[in-house]
Design an enzyme around this catalytic site. Sequence first.
Site, PDB file in Angstrom:
ATOM      1  N   LEU A  67       0.839  -1.202   0.000  1.00  0.00           N
ATOM      2  CA  LEU A  67       0.000   0.000   0.000  1.00  0.00           C
ATOM      3  C   LEU A  67       0.870   1.247   0.000  1.00  0.00           C
ATOM      4  CD1 LEU A  67      -2.437  -1.521   2.618  1.00  0.00           C
ATOM      5  CD2 LEU A  67      -3.011  -0.987   0.240  1.00  0.00           C
ATOM      6  N   PRO A  68       0.275   2.412  -0.325  1.00  0.00           N
ATOM      7  CA  PRO A  68       1.108   3.608  -0.479  1.00  0.00           C
ATOM      8  C   PRO A  68       1.868   4.018   0.791  1.00  0.00           C
ATOM      9  CG  PRO A  68      -1.045   3.950  -1.492  1.00  0.00           C
ATOM     10  CD  PRO A  68      -1.119   2.654  -0.757  1.00  0.00           C
ATOM     11  N   THR A  98       6.435   0.847   2.051  1.00  0.00           N
ATOM     12  CA  THR A  98       7.448   1.646   2.745  1.00  0.00           C
ATOM     13  C   THR A  98       6.723   2.575   3.710  1.00  0.00           C
ATOM     14  OG1 THR A  98       8.820   1.619   0.761  1.00  0.00           O
ATOM     15  CG2 THR A  98       9.395   3.231   2.452  1.00  0.00           C
ATOM     16  N   LYS A 173      15.407   0.668   4.392  1.00  0.00           N
ATOM     17  CA  LYS A 173      14.723   1.153   3.180  1.00  0.00           C
ATOM     18  C   LYS A 173      14.833   2.678   3.031  1.00  0.00           C
ATOM     19  CE  LYS A 173      11.985   1.451  -0.338  1.00  0.00           C
ATOM     20  NZ  LYS A 173      12.487   1.147  -1.673  1.00  0.00           N
ATOM     21  N   LYS A 248       7.391  11.227   0.105  1.00  0.00           N
ATOM     22  CA  LYS A 248       7.005  10.567   1.367  1.00  0.00           C
ATOM     23  C   LYS A 248       8.224   9.902   2.002  1.00  0.00           C
ATOM     24  CE  LYS A 248       6.043   6.395   1.114  1.00  0.00           C
ATOM     25  NZ  LYS A 248       5.712   5.004   0.920  1.00  0.00           N
TER      26      LYS A 248
END
Length: 299
Positions: A67-68, A98, A173, A248
Site C-alpha cells: 500500500l502507499p 514503505t 529502506k 514521502k
Amino acid sequence: MSIQNILFVGLGNMGAPMAANLLKKGYALQVSDLNPDAVSALTKQGALYAADLTQAAAQADAVITMLPAGKHVKSVYLGENGLFGRLKPDTLVIDCSTIAADDARELAAEAQAHRLRFLEAPVSGGISGAAAGTLSFMIGGSGADFQTAKPLLESMGKNIFHAGGSGAGQTAKICNNMLLSILMTGTAEALALGIKNGLDPKVLSGIMAASSGGNWVLDRYNPYPGVIPESPASKGYRNGFMSALMLKDLDLALDNARTVGLAAPMGENARALYLNMKARGLLDSDFSAVMKLYTDIVK
Ligand code: NAD
C-alpha cells in the site's frame, strides 16, 4: 508451516506484478484493491477477488500488503474492522509497503497482541524488478518468521535480507531511498549540464555509466527520455515510482535524521527538488521527472 493461501491487498504499480509472480509459482491468491480495474487484471490471471475480507482472512495462511503509506496500512490492519481482528492465530502477515519504522513497530506489537506473526518487508528494485521477480526485500522481525517467509519472498525477489528486529527493515529502506533520490537528482543535473553543452544524452550516459559517475540510475532508470526505451522517462514519466512516494520516503528519512540528531544536507537538497516538483504539479509523475525541472531541456 506450509503457506498455500495468500490474501494480497494493494495491486498498484508494485503489488500487481508481485501478485502475478506468486500466481505463477502456484500459490492460491485472493486479492483486494480499491481500484476494480486492478482487481480484474489479477483475476484474469487466476486470482480470486476477496469480495468479503472477513471470509478471505479466515482462509488465509499469509497476508501480504503493498500500500502507499503508513495510514493506508494501519487502516487495513487496525481498528474494529481491521484484518488483525479477523485472521487465524499464527497467520504470517507481511507488509511490503514503505512506512515509518515507528509505524512498523506499532503494527508488530498489535499483531503480537492478536497472536499473529508480523514482518515488515519493504522492497527495492522498482516496477521492473517487481515484474522480473528480482526485488530486494529488507526484513524487520524475528529470525524464525524470516525463515518461514523466505520461500514466499523468493517467489518475488532475488535478495532477501534480514535487517534485524522490528523497524530495522524500514530503516534500511529509507537509507536506500534517500541515497536513490540523491543519485536521481544528481544524475539529472549532470545530464542537463552535458545536454546544455550540446552532448547527446545517450552518448553522455554511456560515458558516465562506464566511468566513476556510474550508478543504478544511469544503468537502469535514466531520467532522459529515449535513453533506456523501457524506462518511465521514455513512457511519458508514467507507471514507475511516483514522485509523491519519493517525497514521502524523504520525509520519513529526514524525520528520522532529526530524531537521531543527524544533519542530512544531501537528503534535504533532494527533498527541496521534490517540493519544487510538487509546486509544479508533477507529483503524479515518476520520480525521474525531476529532469523536467531543467525546463529548457525536458518539457
Ligand atoms: P501505487 O499507488 O501504484 O499502488 C498502491 C495501491 O494500493 C493502489 O492500487 C491503491 O488503489 C491501493 N490501495 C490504497 N489503499 C487501499 C486500501 N485501503 N485497500 C486496498 N487497496 C488500497 O503504489 P506503488 O508504486 O505500488 O507503491 C506501493 C508501496 O511500495 C509504497 O509504499 C512505495 O513507497 C513502495 N515502493 C514503490 C516502488 C515503485 O517503484 N513504485 C519501489 C519500491 C517501493
